[in-house]
Scaffold this motif. Structure first.
Motif, PDB file in Angstrom:
ATOM      1  N   SER A 146      -6.975  14.458  12.908  1.00 50.25           N
ATOM      2  CA  SER A 146      -5.695  14.096  12.486  1.00 50.25           C
ATOM      3  C   SER A 146      -5.395  15.191  11.539  1.00 50.25           C
ATOM      4  O   SER A 146      -6.296  15.753  10.881  1.00 50.25           O
ATOM      5  CB  SER A 146      -5.598  12.785  11.837  1.00 50.25           C
ATOM      6  OG  SER A 146      -6.545  12.578  10.669  1.00 50.25           O
ATOM      7  N   ARG A 168      -5.852   2.302  -2.208  1.00 50.23           N
ATOM      8  CA  ARG A 168      -6.196   3.562  -1.536  1.00 50.23           C
ATOM      9  C   ARG A 168      -6.499   2.997  -0.123  1.00 50.23           C
ATOM     10  O   ARG A 168      -7.468   2.147   0.214  1.00 50.23           O
ATOM     11  CB  ARG A 168      -7.241   4.258  -1.904  1.00 50.23           C
ATOM     12  CG  ARG A 168      -7.586   5.521  -1.336  1.00 50.23           C
ATOM     13  CD  ARG A 168      -6.848   6.612  -1.960  1.00 50.23           C
ATOM     14  NE  ARG A 168      -7.297   6.723  -3.360  1.00 50.23           N
ATOM     15  CZ  ARG A 168      -8.224   7.543  -3.839  1.00 50.23           C
ATOM     16  NH1 ARG A 168      -9.226   7.856  -3.093  1.00 50.23           N
ATOM     17  NH2 ARG A 168      -8.401   7.964  -5.147  1.00 50.23           N
ATOM     18  N   LEU A 169      -5.508   3.360   0.912  1.00 51.27           N
ATOM     19  CA  LEU A 169      -5.759   2.720   2.269  1.00 51.27           C
ATOM     20  C   LEU A 169      -6.704   3.574   2.896  1.00 51.27           C
ATOM     21  O   LEU A 169      -6.485   4.896   2.815  1.00 51.27           O
ATOM     22  CB  LEU A 169      -4.059   2.988   3.101  1.00 51.27           C
ATOM     23  CG  LEU A 169      -3.395   1.795   3.009  1.00 51.27           C
ATOM     24  CD1 LEU A 169      -2.205   2.128   4.089  1.00 51.27           C
ATOM     25  CD2 LEU A 169      -4.075   0.492   3.421  1.00 51.27           C
ATOM     26  N   GLU A 170      -7.470   3.152   3.775  1.00 50.50           N
ATOM     27  CA  GLU A 170      -8.544   3.991   4.190  1.00 50.50           C
ATOM     28  C   GLU A 170      -8.234   4.323   5.667  1.00 50.50           C
ATOM     29  O   GLU A 170      -7.266   3.443   6.277  1.00 50.50           O
ATOM     30  CB  GLU A 170      -9.985   3.092   4.421  1.00 50.50           C
ATOM     31  CG  GLU A 170     -10.650   2.724   3.059  1.00 50.50           C
ATOM     32  CD  GLU A 170     -10.895   3.789   2.278  1.00 50.50           C
ATOM     33  OE1 GLU A 170     -11.466   4.928   2.785  1.00 50.50           O
ATOM     34  OE2 GLU A 170     -10.774   3.819   0.824  1.00 50.50           O
ATOM     35  N   GLY A 171      -8.601   5.287   6.353  1.00 50.02           N
ATOM     36  CA  GLY A 171      -8.302   5.711   7.593  1.00 50.02           C
ATOM     37  C   GLY A 171      -6.823   6.107   7.823  1.00 50.02           C
ATOM     38  O   GLY A 171      -6.040   6.244   6.915  1.00 50.02           O
ATOM     39  N   ASP A 172      -6.378   6.411   9.318  1.00 53.08           N
ATOM     40  CA  ASP A 172      -5.329   6.856   9.553  1.00 53.08           C
ATOM     41  C   ASP A 172      -4.755   5.810  10.155  1.00 53.08           C
ATOM     42  O   ASP A 172      -5.437   4.790  10.587  1.00 53.08           O
ATOM     43  CB  ASP A 172      -5.497   8.164  10.645  1.00 53.08           C
ATOM     44  CG  ASP A 172      -5.982   9.350   9.777  1.00 53.08           C
ATOM     45  OD1 ASP A 172      -5.285   9.888   9.039  1.00 53.08           O
ATOM     46  OD2 ASP A 172      -6.980   9.955  10.274  1.00 53.08           O
ATOM     47  N   HIS A 182      -4.186   1.646  -8.304  1.00 52.76           N
ATOM     48  CA  HIS A 182      -3.944   2.472  -6.955  1.00 52.76           C
ATOM     49  C   HIS A 182      -4.760   1.608  -5.964  1.00 52.76           C
ATOM     50  O   HIS A 182      -5.842   1.704  -5.790  1.00 52.76           O
ATOM     51  CB  HIS A 182      -4.542   3.886  -6.974  1.00 52.76           C
ATOM     52  CG  HIS A 182      -3.649   4.678  -8.088  1.00 52.76           C
ATOM     53  ND1 HIS A 182      -2.462   5.183  -7.729  1.00 52.76           N
ATOM     54  CD2 HIS A 182      -3.619   4.849  -9.476  1.00 52.76           C
ATOM     55  CE1 HIS A 182      -1.720   5.704  -8.785  1.00 52.76           C
ATOM     56  NE2 HIS A 182      -2.840   5.573  -9.656  1.00 52.76           N
ATOM     57  N   ALA A 219       0.782   4.320  -2.916  1.00 45.00           N
ATOM     58  CA  ALA A 219       0.761   5.649  -2.559  1.00 45.00           C
ATOM     59  C   ALA A 219       1.691   6.511  -3.188  1.00 45.00           C
ATOM     60  O   ALA A 219       1.395   7.614  -3.204  1.00 45.00           O
ATOM     61  CB  ALA A 219       0.536   5.618  -1.203  1.00 45.00           C
ATOM     62  N   ARG A 253      -6.876  -1.738   8.240  1.00 40.41           N
ATOM     63  CA  ARG A 253      -6.717  -1.150   7.081  1.00 40.41           C
ATOM     64  C   ARG A 253      -6.586  -1.884   5.980  1.00 40.41           C
ATOM     65  O   ARG A 253      -6.189  -1.734   4.875  1.00 40.41           O
ATOM     66  CB  ARG A 253      -5.722   0.026   7.040  1.00 40.41           C
ATOM     67  CG  ARG A 253      -6.074   0.912   8.314  1.00 40.41           C
ATOM     68  CD  ARG A 253      -4.713   1.764   8.558  1.00 40.41           C
ATOM     69  NE  ARG A 253      -4.575   3.130   7.608  1.00 40.41           N
ATOM     70  CZ  ARG A 253      -3.556   3.982   7.424  1.00 40.41           C
ATOM     71  NH1 ARG A 253      -2.549   3.570   8.152  1.00 40.41           N
ATOM     72  NH2 ARG A 253      -3.614   4.734   6.693  1.00 40.41           N
ATOM     73  N   ALA A 262      -2.516  10.388  -0.810  1.00 36.97           N
ATOM     74  CA  ALA A 262      -2.950   9.738  -1.787  1.00 36.97           C
ATOM     75  C   ALA A 262      -4.681  10.017  -1.672  1.00 36.97           C
ATOM     76  O   ALA A 262      -5.341   9.865  -2.550  1.00 36.97           O
ATOM     77  CB  ALA A 262      -2.889   8.225  -1.804  1.00 36.97           C
ATOM     78  N   GLN A 263      -5.133   9.935  -0.415  1.00 43.25           N
ATOM     79  CA  GLN A 263      -6.590   9.938  -0.014  1.00 43.25           C
ATOM     80  C   GLN A 263      -7.009  11.457  -0.383  1.00 43.25           C
ATOM     81  O   GLN A 263      -8.140  11.510  -1.102  1.00 43.25           O
ATOM     82  CB  GLN A 263      -6.745   9.770   1.590  1.00 43.25           C
ATOM     83  CG  GLN A 263      -6.505   8.469   2.030  1.00 43.25           C
ATOM     84  CD  GLN A 263      -6.608   8.107   3.750  1.00 43.25           C
ATOM     85  OE1 GLN A 263      -6.965   9.364   4.116  1.00 43.25           O
ATOM     86  NE2 GLN A 263      -6.615   6.887   4.059  1.00 43.25           N
ATOM     87  N   ALA A 304       0.911  -1.347  -0.081  1.00 40.21           N
ATOM     88  CA  ALA A 304       0.017  -0.082  -0.049  1.00 40.21           C
ATOM     89  C   ALA A 304       0.677   1.263  -0.082  1.00 40.21           C
ATOM     90  O   ALA A 304       0.541   2.277  -0.716  1.00 40.21           O
ATOM     91  CB  ALA A 304      -0.717   0.032   1.170  1.00 40.21           C
ATOM     92  N   LEU A 305       2.013   1.308   0.922  1.00 37.76           N
ATOM     93  CA  LEU A 305       2.882   2.309   0.729  1.00 37.76           C
ATOM     94  C   LEU A 305       3.362   2.607  -0.699  1.00 37.76           C
ATOM     95  O   LEU A 305       3.497   3.776  -0.860  1.00 37.76           O
ATOM     96  CB  LEU A 305       3.997   2.001   1.764  1.00 37.76           C
ATOM     97  CG  LEU A 305       3.986   2.506   3.252  1.00 37.76           C
ATOM     98  CD1 LEU A 305       5.182   2.133   3.870  1.00 37.76           C
ATOM     99  CD2 LEU A 305       3.557   3.815   3.232  1.00 37.76           C
ATOM    100  N   VAL A 308       2.536   9.761   2.713  1.00 31.36           N
ATOM    101  CA  VAL A 308       2.178   9.341   1.315  1.00 31.36           C
ATOM    102  C   VAL A 308       0.486   8.680   1.241  1.00 31.36           C
ATOM    103  O   VAL A 308       0.033   9.096   0.418  1.00 31.36           O
ATOM    104  CB  VAL A 308       2.930   8.436   0.740  1.00 31.36           C
ATOM    105  CG1 VAL A 308       3.948   8.858   0.027  1.00 31.36           C
ATOM    106  CG2 VAL A 308       3.367   7.265   1.512  1.00 31.36           C
ATOM    107  N   THR A 309       0.182   8.002   2.244  1.00 30.88           N
ATOM    108  CA  THR A 309      -0.911   7.236   2.235  1.00 30.88           C
ATOM    109  C   THR A 309      -2.104   8.123   2.170  1.00 30.88           C
ATOM    110  O   THR A 309      -3.123   8.140   1.768  1.00 30.88           O
ATOM    111  CB  THR A 309      -1.101   6.095   3.287  1.00 30.88           C
ATOM    112  OG1 THR A 309      -0.889   6.802   4.418  1.00 30.88           O
ATOM    113  CG2 THR A 309      -0.196   4.873   2.959  1.00 30.88           C
ATOM    114  N   ILE A 310      -1.849   9.112   3.256  1.00 29.27           N
ATOM    115  CA  ILE A 310      -3.107  10.192   3.753  1.00 29.27           C
ATOM    116  C   ILE A 310      -3.131  11.271   2.165  1.00 29.27           C
ATOM    117  O   ILE A 310      -3.957  11.554   1.838  1.00 29.27           O
ATOM    118  CB  ILE A 310      -2.633  10.902   4.913  1.00 29.27           C
ATOM    119  CG1 ILE A 310      -2.537   9.822   5.975  1.00 29.27           C
ATOM    120  CG2 ILE A 310      -3.982  11.832   5.029  1.00 29.27           C
ATOM    121  CD1 ILE A 310      -3.890   9.036   6.187  1.00 29.27           C
TER     122      ILE A 310
END
Ligand SMILES: Nc1ncnc2c1ncn2[C@@H]1O[C@H](COP(=O)(O)OP(=O)(O)O)[C@@H](O)[C@H]1O
Ligand SMILES: Nc1ncnc2c1ncn2[C@@H]1O[C@H](COP(=O)(O)OP(=O)(O)O)[C@@H](O)[C@H]1O
Ligand code: SF4
Ligand code: SF4
Ligand SMILES: [Mg+2]
Ligand SMILES: [Mg+2]
Lengths: 332, 344
Positions: free
Chosen positions: B173, A275-279, A273, A259, A295, B208-209, A255-256, B204-206
């Motif tokens: 966040s 897309r990871l959800e959430g934090d 792509h 992104a 996630r 991309a979101q 996932a990293l 990076v993951t955020i």
């Protein structure tokens, strides 16, 4: 290659305190049992989203903060640095140095560059008098600064030059291992390349080993021989850099990689792509089972219940995932 | 991220020409933005890229008459085609404090910044702040505005919007705060969103979101985006057109494919070569650009990139103009500011 450092089950828990009696009501498990080793002359990259414990791990290794538990076996002597008293630690201190992200904050604005670079040698009495002055100039030149710069103050330098000063200071006591915490993250791209090149060059010249901490995967891939990926205080995958990016074995690594926007528009248009959800979850209340399961798009029931151990799946590749044997994950 | 559903129809929304924004300081005049020209079509994404201090943010702020004092727009036009049929309005001539400018800022051109904490008020709930923005735009009562705020919070992908609406910025966040900023910026359906390093502070993951969200909303609402960033990956991902800035000037401009596959300016070429690319076989040394960006009060004579340029020649002691490539005019298609590509 010979082993320079072996880290076993390092943990750092920060207590969460409350009320006037500062009662401990829980712990932030910033680093939650990580193990890895660093070979002489090698660069080990440490990546992961912010808050996953990279800086804390680095600071523990330097004993800037006391680890909660774990051992770090260092050098030919095989000494466990985690167990040494401050007195016993002294001769080892100079052999491990740190470079920080913000060169500005880590340089004393009231000291000249010569004093900054010379300070570790003065404190440790390794050089004095004109030998000290010569050594300062030699260090400055090895990082691309000039002898005239010794009399100037940090504010007169650009961000990239200040990072060079920080590197010169770290080199002063001829360390064997340098922990570099986001050393190029605050720099402009053209200067970032200069500093990365300098670090590679110095590694050859002085046979250094690096633990290179960064959140930028492209930078880490470029400089590292091997890479460890962290998530919520744990290492989820370790592998040589190329294998990791071409064929990741942990869903978080996949996932990293996915992104990261590649600077190539047509490749970018074609890529799938994820897309990871959430934090990233709160490290004081990590999820059950595999910390990544809320996630993870491959999560099954076992992932919610059992924490996967980091285990070797092929030579040099270690992964902490219940399903790594059956998943076909995509790389770059 | 596919940009197939884009509704760019090539009619101009904004045409900037010869923009010059200066800061008088004790040590001299800083030409933060110097003779900058480019245009943005309706529904299009224009990426503005360059290293820190090259004038990206001040260009964006100039377009909203938000240049901090003592800075001011000194010359140039910012033609804004508010409606496709009317004569354009020159924003450069509109007073910063006028009602007209306030209307444009509230309803037509929105801006979001790198650090949402600086634009969110810490003492009000995010719901209050979005509702405030809604009420500025539409004549609705508090209750309706609150409902709209909850809708917007849901629309930008924040879970449990009915609870989040009553939270304060510090409870969210970084990624969620940036989503709230996007919600506020878009609740008035602007025709242009200026996004100044919107994801630079995010993982990076955020990132991309957030970028994915911006693209979805763009497809849905048809707004144009001016995306300011130093990250060439982000540009490759989102931009249709790209403006490369150096020392306050546009040094190259073109379609995203022009810039990435046929870069002509030595600075653009240097930037593209000097970034490590994930998955590309690592070289031990990165081809780096020597030196650093010049201080704005100590610019070299002639081409500002001269001291760092591997192709420098005697002619470069004079400043080259931005000229069109392949017979195109400088305002249309691929253009570059370099003597190597200037026929005299
Ligand atoms: N001194 C401290 N006291 C309490 N918590 C801390 C302290 N330092 C770091 N943490 C927490 O530990 C976690 C890991 O932080 P850090 O090591 O800085 O992560 P990274 O460098 O990967 O961004 C975070 O949740 C952070 O808030
Ligand atoms: N308030 C100010 N006073 C003086 N100079 C300023 C001010 N704000 C910006 N500048 C100058 O304007 C130039 C462009 O700045 P900016 O647009 O913020 O760059 P970027 O966004 O590309 O990093 C820089 O040289 C900066 O030093
Ligand atoms: S153990 Fe399960 S949840 Fe964790 S990464 Fe593997 S598949 Fe995903
Ligand atoms: S004008 Fe001259 S110095 Fe400037 S970029 Fe072109 S070749 Fe280099
Ligand atoms: Mg850190
Ligand atoms: Mg800026």
């Amino acid at each position: 290659m010979t082993k320079l450092l072996e880290v076993n089950d390092l943990r750092k828990y920060f207590p969460i305190q409350k009320g006037i009696f500062q009662r401990t009501i829980g712990y932030v498990k910033a680093v939650d049992g990580i193990s890895f080793d660093v070979q002489r002359g090698e660069t080990l990259g440490l990546v992961g989203e912010s808050g996953c414990g990279k800086t804390t791990a680095g600071r523990c290794l330097l004993r800037l903060i006391p680890p909660t538990s774990g051992s770090f076996i260092f050098g030919e002597e095989q000494v466990d640095l985690a167990k040494l008293s401050h007195q016993e630690l002294r001769p080892f201190r100079r052999r491990i140095q740190m470079i920080f992200q913000d060169p500005h904050a880590s340089l004393n604005p009231r000291m000249t560059v010569g004093d900054i670079v010379g300070e570790p040698m003065r404190v440790n009495r390794t050089e004095t008098g004109s030998a000290l002055q010569d050594r300062i100039v030699e260090l400055l030149e090895s990082v691309g600064l000039r002898s005239q710069d010794t009399r100037r103050y940090p504010h007169a330098f650009s961000g990239g030059q200040r990072q060079r000063i920080g590197i010169a200071r770290a080199l002063a006591l001829q360390p064997e291992l340098i922990v570099a915490d986001e050393p190029v993250s605050a720099l402009d791209v053209s200067v970032q390349a200069q500093i990365l090149n300098l670090l590679s060059e110095l590694r050859e010249k002085f046979q250094l080993s690096y633990i290179f901490i960064a959140h930028d995967l492209s930078v880490v891939e470029h400089i590292s021989d091997r890479v460890a990926v962290m998530y919520l205080g744990k290492i989820v995958e370790i592998s040589d850099a190329e294998t990791l990016y071409q064929s990741p074995k942990h869903p978080y690594t996949e996932a990293l990689i996915s992104a990261v926007p590649l600077p190539d528009p047509s490749v970018q248009r074609k890529r799938e792509h994820i897309r990871l959800e959430g934090d990233v979850p709160d490290p004081s209340q990590p999820p059950t089972g595999c910390y990544f399961h809320p996630r993870c798009r491959y999560a099954t029931d076992i992932c919610k219940q059992e924490t996967p151990e980091l285990r070797q799946i092929t030579e040099g590749v270690q992964v902490a995932c219940h399903h790594s044997d059956t998943l076909a994950l995509q790389g770059v | 991220m596919a940009s197939a559903e884009k509704t760019s129809d090539q009619t101009p929304l904004l045409e900037i020409s010869g923009l010059k924004t200066i800061f008088p300081t004790d040590d001299g005049i800083v030409n933060a933005v110097n003779d900058v020209s480019f245009s943005i079509a309706r529904g299009q994404t224009v990426g503005v890229v360059g290293e820190s201090g090259c004038g990206k943010s001040i260009t964006g702020l100039s377009m909203l008459q938000l240049v901090p004092s003592p800075g001011r727009i000194e010359a140039g036009e910012i033609l804004f085609y508010r409606n496709a049929d009317d004569e354009p309005l020159d924003i450069a001539q509109v007073s910063p404090k006028s009602e007209l400018m306030r209307q444009i800022r509230g309803n037509e051109i929105a801006i979001i910044f790198q650090e949402p904490m600086t634009s969110l008020n810490p003492v009000y709930t995010v719901g209050n702040q979005i509702a405030e923005a809604v009420m500025l735009h539409d004549q609705v009562d508090k209750k309706t505005a609150r409902e709209r705020a909850i809708e917007m919070i849901a629309r930008v992908g924040i879970p449990a919007p009915a609870q989040r609406v009553d939270e304060y910025p510090h409870q969210l966040s970084g990624g969620m705060r940036q989503r709230i900023m996007i919600a506020m910026a878009l609740c008035c359906s602007p025709t242009l969103l200026i996004a100044d390093e919107p994801t630079t502070a995010l993982d990076v993951t955020i990132q991309a979101q957030v970028l994915g969200l911006m693209q979805e909303l763009q497809a849905e609402m048809g707004m144009a985006i001016m995306l300011i960033t130093h990250d060439l990956g982000v540009i490759a991902d989102l931009a249709d057109e790209v403006v490369v800035m150096y020392s306050g000037r546009v040094v190259e401009r073109g379609s995203v494919d022009d810039i990435f596959y046929n870069p002509l300016h030595p600075y653009t070429q240097g930037l593209l070569k000097s970034i490590p690319v994930l998955g590309r076989t690592p070289q031990s040394t990165l081809p780096s650009i020597p030196g650093t960006v010049p201080h704005p009060l100590a610019l070299p004579d002639g081409c500002s990139f001269g001291p760092r340029c591997p192709e420098r020649m005697p002619k470069c002691d004079e400043m080259p103009e931005l000229v069109g490539i392949n017979g195109k005019t400088e305002n249309d298609g691929h253009a570059v500011r370099c003597w190597l590509h200037t026929d005299v």
